[in-house]
Design a protein around this motif. Structure first.
Motif, PDB file in Angstrom:
ATOM      1  N   ALA A 105      10.555  45.074  28.537  1.00  9.57           N
ATOM      2  CA  ALA A 105       9.819  44.053  29.299  1.00  9.57           C
ATOM      3  C   ALA A 105       9.606  44.487  30.753  1.00  9.57           C
ATOM      4  CB  ALA A 105      10.559  42.723  29.246  1.00  9.57           C
ATOM      5  N   ALA A 106      10.625  45.098  31.357  1.00  5.74           N
ATOM      6  CA  ALA A 106      10.490  45.562  32.737  1.00  5.74           C
ATOM      7  C   ALA A 106       9.438  46.666  32.836  1.00  5.74           C
ATOM      8  CB  ALA A 106      11.836  46.070  33.249  1.00  5.74           C
ATOM      9  N   LEU A 107       9.431  47.561  31.871  1.00  6.47           N
ATOM     10  CA  LEU A 107       8.442  48.637  31.887  1.00  6.47           C
ATOM     11  C   LEU A 107       7.033  48.091  31.626  1.00  6.47           C
ATOM     12  CD1 LEU A 107      10.414  51.417  30.004  1.00  6.47           C
ATOM     13  CD2 LEU A 107      10.050  51.183  32.468  1.00  6.47           C
ATOM     14  N   ARG A 108       6.919  47.089  30.762  1.00  8.77           N
ATOM     15  CA  ARG A 108       5.620  46.474  30.487  1.00  8.77           C
ATOM     16  C   ARG A 108       5.088  45.778  31.751  1.00  8.77           C
ATOM     17  NH1 ARG A 108       6.776  42.373  27.208  1.00  8.77           N
ATOM     18  NH2 ARG A 108       7.502  43.835  25.641  1.00  8.77           N
ATOM     19  N   ARG A 109       5.967  45.050  32.446  1.00  2.00           N
ATOM     20  CA  ARG A 109       5.561  44.390  33.699  1.00  2.00           C
ATOM     21  C   ARG A 109       5.130  45.424  34.734  1.00  2.00           C
ATOM     22  NH1 ARG A 109       9.978  41.146  32.648  1.00  2.00           N
ATOM     23  NH2 ARG A 109      11.263  42.383  34.059  1.00  2.00           N
ATOM     24  N   SER A 110       5.858  46.526  34.787  1.00  3.02           N
ATOM     25  CA  SER A 110       5.536  47.576  35.743  1.00  3.02           C
ATOM     26  C   SER A 110       4.170  48.179  35.465  1.00  3.02           C
ATOM     27  CB  SER A 110       6.610  48.664  35.684  1.00  3.02           C
ATOM     28  OG  SER A 110       6.275  49.731  36.527  1.00  3.02           O
ATOM     29  N   ALA A 111       3.862  48.412  34.198  1.00  3.99           N
ATOM     30  CA  ALA A 111       2.550  48.964  33.843  1.00  3.99           C
ATOM     31  C   ALA A 111       1.446  47.947  34.098  1.00  3.99           C
ATOM     32  CB  ALA A 111       2.538  49.393  32.384  1.00  3.99           C
ATOM     33  N   ALA A 112       1.726  46.675  33.863  1.00  7.68           N
ATOM     34  CA  ALA A 112       0.711  45.637  34.037  1.00  7.68           C
ATOM     35  C   ALA A 112       0.391  45.377  35.508  1.00  7.68           C
ATOM     36  CB  ALA A 112       1.151  44.345  33.365  1.00  7.68           C
ATOM     37  N   THR A 113       1.294  45.758  36.422  1.00 12.94           N
ATOM     38  CA  THR A 113       1.037  45.534  37.849  1.00 12.94           C
ATOM     39  C   THR A 113       0.068  46.552  38.429  1.00 12.94           C
ATOM     40  OG1 THR A 113       2.962  46.850  38.486  1.00 12.94           O
ATOM     41  CG2 THR A 113       3.281  44.464  38.257  1.00 12.94           C
ATOM     42  N   VAL A 114      -0.195  47.629  37.708  1.00 16.39           N
ATOM     43  CA  VAL A 114      -1.148  48.632  38.194  1.00 16.39           C
ATOM     44  C   VAL A 114      -2.540  48.013  38.202  1.00 16.39           C
ATOM     45  CG1 VAL A 114      -2.207  50.867  37.685  1.00 16.39           C
ATOM     46  CG2 VAL A 114       0.258  50.551  37.379  1.00 16.39           C
ATOM     47  N   HIS A 115      -3.220  48.149  39.324  1.00 17.63           N
ATOM     48  CA  HIS A 115      -4.555  47.564  39.477  1.00 17.63           C
ATOM     49  C   HIS A 115      -5.516  48.223  38.488  1.00 17.63           C
ATOM     50  CE1 HIS A 115      -7.795  45.445  41.401  1.00 17.63           C
ATOM     51  NE2 HIS A 115      -8.463  46.586  41.542  1.00 17.63           N
ATOM     52  N   VAL A 138     -14.632  51.234  33.221  1.00 21.72           N
ATOM     53  CA  VAL A 138     -15.273  52.310  32.478  1.00 21.72           C
ATOM     54  C   VAL A 138     -14.694  53.644  32.925  1.00 21.72           C
ATOM     55  CG1 VAL A 138     -17.467  53.464  32.004  1.00 21.72           C
ATOM     56  CG2 VAL A 138     -17.377  50.974  32.168  1.00 21.72           C
ATOM     57  N   ASP A 139     -14.495  53.806  34.226  1.00 22.41           N
ATOM     58  CA  ASP A 139     -13.936  55.046  34.770  1.00 22.41           C
ATOM     59  C   ASP A 139     -12.431  54.859  34.966  1.00 22.41           C
ATOM     60  OD1 ASP A 139     -13.617  57.527  35.907  1.00 22.41           O
ATOM     61  OD2 ASP A 139     -14.245  56.870  37.906  1.00 22.41           O
ATOM     62  N   VAL A 140     -11.653  55.510  34.136  1.00 19.86           N
ATOM     63  CA  VAL A 140     -10.194  55.332  34.181  1.00 19.86           C
ATOM     64  C   VAL A 140      -9.480  56.664  34.393  1.00 19.86           C
ATOM     65  CG1 VAL A 140     -10.168  53.242  32.781  1.00 19.86           C
ATOM     66  CG2 VAL A 140     -10.059  55.471  31.672  1.00 19.86           C
ATOM     67  N   ARG A 141     -10.130  57.591  35.071  1.00 21.00           N
ATOM     68  CA  ARG A 141      -9.541  58.925  35.227  1.00 21.00           C
ATOM     69  C   ARG A 141      -8.197  58.908  35.938  1.00 21.00           C
ATOM     70  NH1 ARG A 141     -14.639  61.873  37.592  1.00 21.00           N
ATOM     71  NH2 ARG A 141     -15.266  59.732  37.823  1.00 21.00           N
ATOM     72  N   ASP A 142      -8.044  58.088  36.957  1.00 20.27           N
ATOM     73  CA  ASP A 142      -6.806  58.094  37.733  1.00 20.27           C
ATOM     74  C   ASP A 142      -5.740  57.127  37.200  1.00 20.27           C
ATOM     75  OD1 ASP A 142      -8.399  55.936  38.372  1.00 20.27           O
ATOM     76  OD2 ASP A 142      -7.606  55.771  40.413  1.00 20.27           O
ATOM     77  N   LEU A 143      -6.118  56.229  36.317  1.00 18.12           N
ATOM     78  CA  LEU A 143      -5.175  55.201  35.844  1.00 18.12           C
ATOM     79  C   LEU A 143      -3.998  55.742  35.034  1.00 18.12           C
ATOM     80  CD1 LEU A 143      -7.332  52.077  35.013  1.00 18.12           C
ATOM     81  CD2 LEU A 143      -5.710  52.409  36.858  1.00 18.12           C
ATOM     82  N   PRO A 144      -4.159  56.708  34.120  1.00 17.02           N
ATOM     83  CA  PRO A 144      -2.979  57.178  33.378  1.00 17.02           C
ATOM     84  C   PRO A 144      -1.886  57.733  34.285  1.00 17.02           C
ATOM     85  CG  PRO A 144      -4.963  57.910  32.267  1.00 17.02           C
ATOM     86  CD  PRO A 144      -5.384  57.304  33.570  1.00 17.02           C
ATOM     87  N   ASP A 145      -2.285  58.478  35.323  1.00 15.24           N
ATOM     88  CA  ASP A 145      -1.288  59.014  36.256  1.00 15.24           C
ATOM     89  C   ASP A 145      -0.634  57.904  37.064  1.00 15.24           C
ATOM     90  OD1 ASP A 145      -1.798  61.595  35.423  1.00 15.24           O
ATOM     91  OD2 ASP A 145      -3.368  61.915  36.937  1.00 15.24           O
ATOM     92  N   THR A 146      -1.403  56.879  37.430  1.00 13.00           N
ATOM     93  CA  THR A 146      -0.849  55.757  38.182  1.00 13.00           C
ATOM     94  C   THR A 146       0.131  54.961  37.326  1.00 13.00           C
ATOM     95  OG1 THR A 146      -2.959  55.624  39.349  1.00 13.00           O
ATOM     96  CG2 THR A 146      -1.454  53.783  39.620  1.00 13.00           C
ATOM     97  N   VAL A 147      -0.227  54.728  36.070  1.00 14.63           N
ATOM     98  CA  VAL A 147       0.683  54.015  35.161  1.00 14.63           C
ATOM     99  C   VAL A 147       1.941  54.842  34.932  1.00 14.63           C
ATOM    100  CG1 VAL A 147       0.950  53.175  32.794  1.00 14.63           C
ATOM    101  CG2 VAL A 147      -1.146  52.703  34.045  1.00 14.63           C
ATOM    102  N   HIS A 148       1.783  56.135  34.738  1.00 17.32           N
ATOM    103  CA  HIS A 148       2.935  57.029  34.545  1.00 17.32           C
ATOM    104  C   HIS A 148       3.860  56.973  35.754  1.00 17.32           C
ATOM    105  CE1 HIS A 148       5.176  60.806  34.192  1.00 17.32           C
ATOM    106  NE2 HIS A 148       4.947  60.709  32.892  1.00 17.32           N
ATOM    107  N   ALA A 149       3.291  57.008  36.958  1.00 16.57           N
ATOM    108  CA  ALA A 149       4.104  56.946  38.177  1.00 16.57           C
ATOM    109  C   ALA A 149       4.829  55.607  38.284  1.00 16.57           C
ATOM    110  CB  ALA A 149       3.224  57.183  39.395  1.00 16.57           C
TER     111      ALA A 149
END
Length: 179
Positions: A105-115, A138-149
């Motif tokens: 749940a904490a990890l899910r909340r953390s991922a969901a807080t990414v804009h 549509v353009d999500v190039r930077d999002l996987p790295d942001t979610v990973h971080a």
């Protein structure tokens, strides 16, 4: 500190089956002793068992089924289940843990807080965390790295004893498609 689940469902199912068998035997014996009509005739069962030979295929099939059930119960008892409580790094010699669902749940909340992330699903498998996120962009190039971080930062703050490997997968909105 790793707490494993109890095999409650297996034990309860086995206990109910044995209880039903015992109740059936007791009811049949009470009916036989009291002289009332038996729902299962003792004489017919005794005659059938007496007439059955060891080489009969029924004996082989029943023995095989009993052996397979017994072997599966032994395997269920011997193989540990997935950990319910995961150990955290010791702090000042104190031992602590976190429940698997609380960490998820904490990890899910953390991922969901990414804009830009609409929804996230987190799976804990062994020593890996899999994050599947969805975005309406549509353009999500930077999002996987942001979610990973974000997930890695949350894991560092929580401090599990063994830090799992993080994998992220992102689903973006389709251009011109209907939702």
């Amino acid at each position: 500190m790793i707490r494993r689940p109890r095999r409650v469902a297996t034990a309860a199912l086995l206990a109910l089956a044995l209880l039903a068998l015992c109740v059936a035997v007791v009811v049949a014996l009470v009916q036989r002793l009291s002289g009332t009509t038996e729902f299962v005739s003792y004489d017919s069962i005794a005659t059938r068992l007496h007439d059955t030979e060891w080489g009969d295929p029924v004996v082989f099939v029943v023995g095989l089924i009993v052996a397979l059930v017994g072997l599966s119960l032994l395997v269920l008892a011997a193989v540990p289940g997935r950990a319910v409580v995961l150990p955290l790094r010791p702090v000042d010699g104190d031992v602590a843990g976190i429940e698997r669902r609380s960490l998820r749940a904490a990890l899910r909340r953390s991922a969901a807080t990414v804009h830009g992330i609409d929804a996230a699903r987190v799976r804990l498998r062994g020593k890996a965390v899999r994050v599947a996120a969805a975005s309406d962009r549509v353009d999500v190039r930077d999002l996987p790295d942001t979610v990973h971080a974000a997930i890695t930062d949350t894991l560092e703050r929580i401090g599990p004893r063994t830090v799992p490997r993080v994998r992220t997968r992102l689903r973006s909105a389709k251009v011109g498609g209907s939702r």
